[in-house]
Design a protein around this motif. Structure first.
Motif, PDB file in Angstrom:
ATOM      1  N   ALA A   1       0.819  -1.181  -0.229  1.00 44.85           N
ATOM      2  CA  ALA A   1       0.024   0.082   0.004  1.00 44.85           C
ATOM      3  C   ALA A   1       0.800   1.181   0.031  1.00 44.85           C
ATOM      4  N   PRO A   2       1.599   1.547  -1.194  1.00 45.23           N
ATOM      5  CA  PRO A   2       2.715   2.694  -1.091  1.00 45.23           C
ATOM      6  C   PRO A   2       1.652   3.926  -1.041  1.00 45.23           C
ATOM      7  N   GLY A   3       2.190   4.887  -0.542  1.00 43.63           N
ATOM      8  CA  GLY A   3       1.785   6.208  -0.501  1.00 43.63           C
ATOM      9  C   GLY A   3       2.620   7.255  -0.852  1.00 43.63           C
ATOM     10  N   ASN A   4       2.217   8.614  -0.841  1.00 42.60           N
ATOM     11  CA  ASN A   4       2.906   9.612  -1.068  1.00 42.60           C
ATOM     12  C   ASN A   4       3.658  10.322   0.036  1.00 42.60           C
ATOM     13  N   GLY A   5       4.874  10.843   0.040  1.00 41.35           N
ATOM     14  CA  GLY A   5       5.653  11.276   0.802  1.00 41.35           C
ATOM     15  C   GLY A   5       5.101  12.906   1.302  1.00 41.35           C
ATOM     16  N   ALA A   6       5.760  13.289   2.244  1.00 41.65           N
ATOM     17  CA  ALA A   6       5.338  14.831   2.738  1.00 41.65           C
ATOM     18  C   ALA A   6       6.134  15.421   1.826  1.00 41.65           C
ATOM     19  N   SER A   7       7.184  15.234   1.259  1.00 44.72           N
ATOM     20  CA  SER A   7       7.812  16.085   0.153  1.00 44.72           C
ATOM     21  C   SER A   7       7.602  15.274  -1.042  1.00 44.72           C
ATOM     22  N   ARG A   8       7.473  16.165  -2.161  1.00 45.83           N
ATOM     23  CA  ARG A   8       7.529  15.494  -3.304  1.00 45.83           C
ATOM     24  C   ARG A   8       8.741  15.861  -4.428  1.00 45.83           C
ATOM     25  N   ASP A   9       9.784  16.116  -3.598  1.00 44.38           N
ATOM     26  CA  ASP A   9      10.711  16.729  -4.341  1.00 44.38           C
ATOM     27  C   ASP A   9      12.194  15.811  -3.896  1.00 44.38           C
ATOM     28  N   VAL A  10      11.992  14.748  -3.452  1.00 45.57           N
ATOM     29  CA  VAL A  10      13.122  13.912  -2.964  1.00 45.57           C
ATOM     30  C   VAL A  10      14.142  13.709  -3.999  1.00 45.57           C
ATOM     31  N   LYS A  11      15.306  14.130  -4.134  1.00 50.38           N
ATOM     32  CA  LYS A  11      16.408  13.658  -4.941  1.00 50.38           C
ATOM     33  C   LYS A  11      16.966  12.337  -5.038  1.00 50.38           C
TER      34      LYS A  11
END
Length: 500
Positions: A418-428
């Motif tokens: 059940a993957p989700g979205n992280g708090a940040s969407r700019d992880v390099k």
């Protein structure tokens, strides 16, 4: 539920009737050796394989320095021959030939026991595409047939002993008789090596690469390895294969390390550094053959035949097993604690050797013929199946979290699905967040995601969080350093060599 982890310190003779190649001479068969002897024997069996590629001229005369024994003299009522070749590989406690300096450096003090440190059966399939190595614990309960004691000359009736005592009482011949009686496998060739021979041969090969994900320390042998890859010299290799006080596994752990070492020897010998270099090949062969004992039928002609037949041999062509144990502490009056085999399972194992069958079935999804060999899985400390992983997408790439979750699950991790979205969407750069109490689990995940950042988060619990970054490319297959073992404890050579 797994317990919290504590951080570790950083870090061929003539071929038989069914053989596809070779002539009538191809019916000769092999030897068997102890643990370190096994490696040496395996080294011989493997270095010998390449002789065909080197040419008959290089091999000529190499066997003149072999000390000969006659382990099959006057033997009667022997088992019926099967398909393929069977070698008895015996490693003896020959520390009397070690220099005083090496004795001190590698802790080889004490008097030699004139016994076998390990005994192994090596079966080479009739088609020369598989080698099966079976470890016979030196403390195995055995019943010696009637014989004359080699040392005292006294006649003995049948009596129980530990297997390694067969050599002390009757040398190579009694050892062969005893092993054939216990296994019903006919021995074709006998090969015997001691500590000094083993060290010299490993050094002649330029050392052998061994990797470990755990620190290995044994005060008795002086073994001291940090996690990582190490190229071991002859003396260091001897420490590695002799150590039995590294963990609680004792002789079982030692046999597993010996199997890894033999696989590493095969990898080095067949990788081009030895077999394809005539000068190096002759140096290694001369070093080994000049300091071993073998039966009279094992010579350069047989080595050449093996080389021609086994030129395509690789670590994945080898499989390693241990005799199934019924009682590891079977008491015998006057002898002490012995290792009692599980007779029904052992009988099935040796039947497979006689019938020339693989000890391990083909793995699910095995690659079709002609398809390139896949990279070896990276060995890890904690099995991926014991690690709970939750994946978050730290980027704006649609579906990245799902792809990472699926890939991690495919290599064995217990993902949440059940993957989700992280708090940040700019992880390099991909992040692995973990509770310090489960740091070993985090390192296993890190091995599957090379280049990722390890980030300790106190109180997070046993679930490891993977935040997929824009740098994500793929999940690298990983496997436990000591892979799960089946009915006979079988592993293949490519499962235990260092992954790249």
């Amino acid at each position: 539920m797994p317990q919290p982890h504590r951080p570790t310190r950083p870090a061929r003779p003539p071929q038989p009737q069914r053989a596809r190649r070779g002539g009538a001479a191809a019916r000769r068969r092999g030897d068997a050796r102890p643990r370190w002897g096994v490696r040496l024997a395996a080294a011989l069996a493997v270095t010998v394989l390449g002789s065909g590629a080197i040419g008959h001229a290089v091999m000529t005369g190499l066997d003149t320095g072999i000390e000969r024994v006659d382990p099959f003299k006057d033997m009667k009522n022997r088992p019926q021959a099967g398909h393929g070749l069977n070698f008895l590989l015996v490693g003896t406690d020959g520390r009397d030939k070690i220099t005083p300096a090496d004795k001190r450096a590698y802790r080889l003090g004490g008097a030699p026991c004139h016994c076998t440190d390990t005994v192994m059966l090596v079966h080479l399939s009739a088609d020369r595409e598989r080698a099966s190595v079976v470890s016979l614990p030196r403390d195995s309960y055995a019943e010696l047939p009637a014989h004359r004691d080699e040392s005292s000359g006294k006649q003995h009736g049948p009596h129980p002993v530990k297997l390694n005592a067969a050599y002390a009482e009757g040398g190579p011949q009694l050892t062969v008789r005893t092993v054939e009686s216990m296994t019903r496998v006919k021995i074709d060739h006998y090969l015997e090596v001691d500590f000094a021979s083993f060290m010299k041969t490993v050094d002649a090969m330029g050392g052998v690469e061994i990797c470990t994900v755990k620190a290995l320390h044994d005060q008795n042998t002086g073994l001291d390895l940090l996690p990582g890859s190490h190229r071991l010299s002859g003396g260091q290799a001897l420490q590695y294969v002799r150590s039995r006080h590294v963990d609680g596994a004792a002789d079982l752990g030692r046999m597993q390390r010996q199997q890894k070492f033999v696989a590493a020897l095969i990898k080095q010998a067949t990788g081009g550094g030895v077999l394809l270099n005539p000068v190096k090949f002759k140096e290694v062969s001369s070093t080994l053959l000049g300091s071993v004992r073998a039966d009279r039928g094992f010579g350069s002609e047989q080595m050449l035949a093996l080389g021609q037949a086994l030129r395509d041999f690789t670590p994945s062509s080898s499989e390693f097993a241990s005799v199934p144990i019924g009682n590891p502490s079977y008491p015998v009056k006057g002898i002490g604690s012995t290792v009692k085999w599980d007779e029904p399972k052992a009988a099935k194992l040796f039947e497979a050797l006689r019938l020339d069958r693989p000890l391990a079935p083909a793995a699910p999804g095995s690659r079709p013929a002609g398809r390139p060999q896949q990279p070896a899985a990276v060995p890890v400390d904690v099995p991926p199946g014991q690690i709970r992983v939750r994946v978050e997408n730290g980027t704006r790439i649609d579906g990245l979290g799902g792809r990472v979750d699926t890939a991690l699950r495919a290599t064995g991790f217990d993902t949440t699905r059940a993957p989700g979205n992280g708090a940040s969407r700019d992880v390099k750069r991909t992040v692995i967040a973990y509770d310090p109490r489960w740091d070993r689990s985090a390192r296993t995940v890190s091995a599957a995601l090379p280049g990722s950042e390890l980030r300790a988060v106190a109180g997070q619990g046993r679930t490891v969080l993977v935040i997929a970054g824009a740098d994500y490319r793929k999940v690298v297959p990983v496997r436990p350093e000591d892979p799960p073992q089946g009915e006979y404890g079988v592993v293949t050579g490519d499962q235990v060599i260092c992954g790249k």
